[in-house]
Write a protein that holds these residues in place. Structure first.
Motif: not given
Length: 377
Positions: A210, A212, A229, A255, A373, A376
């Motif tokens: 993941e 971010t 995200r 990130s 984006e 997920k």
């Protein structure tokens, strides 16, 4: 004598001589191989000893460094505690001193009030008038009738400052730990073949991570959403605080996560986007190429424009044929030095693969003109 008439023959002694020569040659090869492998065994044993010595020394040195660091933190904690207690004692002492003086004045005022009350009950007018002027006048008050207390004037700001220090230390430790972990995993004595790259999306998803985005790196024209995200370009600057990690002139963001080992993530794009990876040490301020993803030796970028796809690294462009993907999959094998970009749809289509040697942890990032984006998975 009967079955082999007409055949070529040789005497047993002559054949033994030839085979003996071959045997000696073969034995020589075997003995040479034994010597070579014994050398390898000795070399490996020396390497085991060297690894053990190095590991033991590194553990000892690391423990000493961490012990000193812990001791330093304990000393600073003790210093803060001592300063707080000292200031506490000073302030409480000042307040008690004022309080005692006020209580003395209250006692004096009550005594004078009692005298005035007694005089007020005197029935003889002449006696009243004779005694009234003899009453002592009120002294000037030592303190004002109102005490000014500063709101929130206690030690809450100290707690906030210590919390801020904790957060900064956590950030430093998190980033440093990534580098330390990378250094440990790079201790690889025996050369081995890297694990094969997955063939299917299900295989890649085994390594999904993941991502971010870090608001402290976002250019002022970018807005983060969806739990940091998603990033969207705006036509006016946003109200971001100054930060040394922020990209000042290009619409880029990196990130929070430092990536090592094997990782996979996907980026859904709208409009032109550079799907990128970069070292944390990439420059942030200025207009030079050292700040732009793909234009320096500290970053790699897949430029997905509206019409074509191009890979960039160190200002070298590689054109990629085929349609421009709306979703890009990125596969990183940090240890093996592999970076691959895929077009993600019903199937995985390789767009470009890089084989290199990464010398720092990797951060994911984008340089965009509209929005992107991190999905997920």
């Amino acid at each position: 004598m009967d079955e082999h008439k007409g055949h070529e023959t040789v005497s047993a002694a002559a054949e033994r001589t030839e085979r003996q020569r071959e045997l000696e040659e073969r034995r020589g090869n075997i003995q040479q191989r034994i010597q070579d492998q014994e050398k390898d065994v000795k070399l490996l044993q020396q390497e085991v000893e060297a690894i053990n010595l190095s590991a033991d020394k590194t553990v000892e040195d690391s423990e000493e460094i961490f012990t000193k660091l812990i001791r330093l933190l304990q000393e600073r904690s003790s210093d803060v505690k001592q300063q707080i207690r000292s200031q506490q004692e000073t302030e409480v002492s000042r307040i008690i001193d004022v309080q005692e003086k006020l209580e003395q004045e209250i006692t004096e005022l009550k005594r004078k009030d009692a005298e005035l009350e007694q005089l007020s009950h005197t029935e003889d007018h002449n006696q009243f008038l004779l005694n009234y002027p003899s009453l002592p006048a009120l002294r000037e008050l030592t303190h004002s009738s109102s005490i000014n207390i500063r709101p929130l004037g206690h030690f809450e700001d100290v707690t906030a400052a210590v919390s801020e220090l904790r957060d900064k230390l956590q950030d430093v430790l998190r980033n440093s730990w990534t580098n330390i972990s990378l250094m440990v995993t790079e201790v690889d004595v025996l050369l081995s073949e890297p694990e094969p790259e997955p063939k299917s999306r299900a295989g890649f998803l085994r390594y999904s991570c993941e991502i971010t985005l870090d608001p402290n790196t976002a250019n002022r024209r970018l807005v983060l959403s969806e739990g940091n995200r998603k990033v969207t370009w705006m036509d006016q600057d946003q109200f971001y605080s100054s930060h040394p990690d922020r990209f000042t002139n290009y619409s880029q963001v990196l990130s929070r996560e430092s990536l090592t080992g094997r990782c996979y993530w996907e980026v859904e794009r709208r409009g032109g986007v550079y799907v990128s990876v970069a070292y944390k040490s990439i420059s942030r301020a200025g207009l030079g190429h050292d700040c732009i993803f793909g234009y320096n030796d500290k970053s790699w970028a897949l430029d997905c424009s509206q019409i074509n796809c191009t890979f960039l690294h160190n200002s070298i462009w590689t054109s990629i044929p085929g349609p421009v993907p709306s979703r890009v999959g990125v596969y990183l094998d940090h240890t093996a030095g592999i970076l691959s970009f895929y077009s993600v749809s019903e199937t995985m289509t390789l767009l470009h693969r890089v084989q290199t040697r990464f010398t720092e942890p990797i951060l994911a990032g984008v340089f965009l003109g509209k929005s992107a984006e991190f999905c997920k998975l």
